[in-house]
Motif scaffolding. Sequence first.
Motif, PDB file in Angstrom:
ATOM      1  N   VAL A 145       0.839  -1.204   0.000  1.00  0.00           N
ATOM      2  CA  VAL A 145       0.000   0.000   0.000  1.00  0.00           C
ATOM      3  C   VAL A 145       0.872   1.251   0.000  1.00  0.00           C
ATOM      4  CG1 VAL A 145      -1.657   1.354   1.349  1.00  0.00           C
ATOM      5  CG2 VAL A 145      -1.998  -1.094   1.056  1.00  0.00           C
TER       6      VAL A 145
ATOM      7  N   THR B  66       0.922   3.867  -3.077  1.00  0.00           N
ATOM      8  CA  THR B  66       0.545   5.248  -2.754  1.00  0.00           C
ATOM      9  C   THR B  66       1.629   6.215  -3.210  1.00  0.00           C
ATOM     10  OG1 THR B  66      -0.742   4.530  -0.837  1.00  0.00           O
ATOM     11  CG2 THR B  66      -0.082   6.834  -0.895  1.00  0.00           C
TER      12      THR B  66
ATOM     13  N   LEU C 103       1.126   9.015  -6.155  1.00  0.00           N
ATOM     14  CA  LEU C 103       1.299  10.452  -5.917  1.00  0.00           C
ATOM     15  C   LEU C 103       2.301  11.066  -6.886  1.00  0.00           C
ATOM     16  CD1 LEU C 103       1.309  10.500  -2.010  1.00  0.00           C
ATOM     17  CD2 LEU C 103      -0.434  11.479  -3.495  1.00  0.00           C
TER      18      LEU C 103
ATOM     19  N   GLU D 182      -5.797  13.412  -3.985  1.00  0.00           N
ATOM     20  CA  GLU D 182      -4.953  12.479  -3.239  1.00  0.00           C
ATOM     21  C   GLU D 182      -5.790  11.374  -2.603  1.00  0.00           C
ATOM     22  OE1 GLU D 182      -4.400  15.816  -3.048  1.00  0.00           O
ATOM     23  OE2 GLU D 182      -2.289  16.034  -3.595  1.00  0.00           O
ATOM     24  N   GLU D 183      -6.975  11.721  -2.111  1.00  0.00           N
ATOM     25  CA  GLU D 183      -7.840  10.723  -1.469  1.00  0.00           C
ATOM     26  C   GLU D 183      -8.194   9.599  -2.431  1.00  0.00           C
ATOM     27  OE1 GLU D 183      -8.342  14.046  -1.332  1.00  0.00           O
ATOM     28  OE2 GLU D 183      -7.858  14.388   0.783  1.00  0.00           O
TER      29      GLU D 183
ATOM     30  N   ILE E 124      -6.239   8.591  -4.833  1.00  0.00           N
ATOM     31  CA  ILE E 124      -5.018   7.792  -4.953  1.00  0.00           C
ATOM     32  C   ILE E 124      -4.910   6.821  -3.785  1.00  0.00           C
ATOM     33  CG2 ILE E 124      -2.488   7.897  -4.927  1.00  0.00           C
ATOM     34  CD1 ILE E 124      -2.764  10.549  -6.498  1.00  0.00           C
ATOM     35  N   TYR E 125      -5.266   7.283  -2.582  1.00  0.00           N
ATOM     36  CA  TYR E 125      -5.211   6.405  -1.405  1.00  0.00           C
ATOM     37  C   TYR E 125      -6.129   5.199  -1.593  1.00  0.00           C
ATOM     38  CZ  TYR E 125      -3.686  10.893   0.660  1.00  0.00           C
ATOM     39  OH  TYR E 125      -3.091  12.092   0.919  1.00  0.00           O
TER      40      TYR E 125
ATOM     41  N   ALA F  99      -4.772   2.897  -4.242  1.00  0.00           N
ATOM     42  CA  ALA F  99      -3.626   2.142  -3.725  1.00  0.00           C
ATOM     43  C   ALA F  99      -4.095   0.951  -2.898  1.00  0.00           C
ATOM     44  CB  ALA F  99      -2.725   3.056  -2.886  1.00  0.00           C
TER      45      ALA F  99
ATOM     46  N   TYR G  97      -4.245   1.325   5.289  1.00  0.00           N
ATOM     47  CA  TYR G  97      -5.229   2.351   4.908  1.00  0.00           C
ATOM     48  C   TYR G  97      -5.356   3.394   6.020  1.00  0.00           C
ATOM     49  CZ  TYR G  97      -9.487   4.659   3.457  1.00  0.00           C
ATOM     50  OH  TYR G  97     -10.399   5.603   3.099  1.00  0.00           O
TER      51      TYR G  97
ATOM     52  N   VAL H  64      -2.281   5.671   5.892  1.00  0.00           N
ATOM     53  CA  VAL H  64      -2.279   6.585   4.748  1.00  0.00           C
ATOM     54  C   VAL H  64      -3.313   7.692   4.944  1.00  0.00           C
ATOM     55  CG1 VAL H  64      -2.805   6.739   2.280  1.00  0.00           C
ATOM     56  CG2 VAL H  64      -1.306   4.939   3.113  1.00  0.00           C
TER      57      VAL H  64
ATOM     58  N   LYS I 144      -2.136  11.412   5.290  1.00  0.00           N
ATOM     59  CA  LYS I 144      -2.574  12.191   4.129  1.00  0.00           C
ATOM     60  C   LYS I 144      -1.375  12.694   3.316  1.00  0.00           C
ATOM     61  CE  LYS I 144      -6.955  13.926   5.929  1.00  0.00           C
ATOM     62  NZ  LYS I 144      -7.188  13.209   7.119  1.00  0.00           N
TER      63      LYS I 144
END
Length: 140
Positions: free
Chosen positions: A54, A58, A62, A77-78, A80-81, A84, A124, A127, A131
């Motif tokens: 993960v 991530t 990014l 970005e959220e 992408i999280y 991932a 999770y 991450v 953030k």
Amino acid sequence: MGDILKLARIQIGILIPFIFFKAIRPYVLKNDYPEFFKLFLLSFPNFCEAIVGVMTVTMLGLVINHKWIPTKHQVKEEQIYILAILLSAIYVILQEFKVHNLGGNNVYDSNDIIFSVVGLGIAYFLVVRIKPRISKSRLK
């Protein structure tokens, strides 16, 4: 890049016990240790793999998003999280069910799946808590 380095430090922090437990595993499995400890040593690598996976996906997401995707097409970005986690979960879970053997010869074990899912959940949480972001000025 500080956020990327945080994720890399987490990976290193996970790899240290991973290496230690891998090193002692043959000795423990040959000797008379409690079954719970043996189970832990056999399934712990799956926990580590999930977290490291993960973090890696991530970080890659990014960098790709901010370096190679035009600004108007970049995703949050959220997103992408979440991506991932999904990609890592697909890889890890499919490996546990022997759909692929990209990580080596795998033996099905329900405990491995539990350790993998717990690792994905913790990754999770980390991450989302951290953030991680990349400032555009740092990648030029």
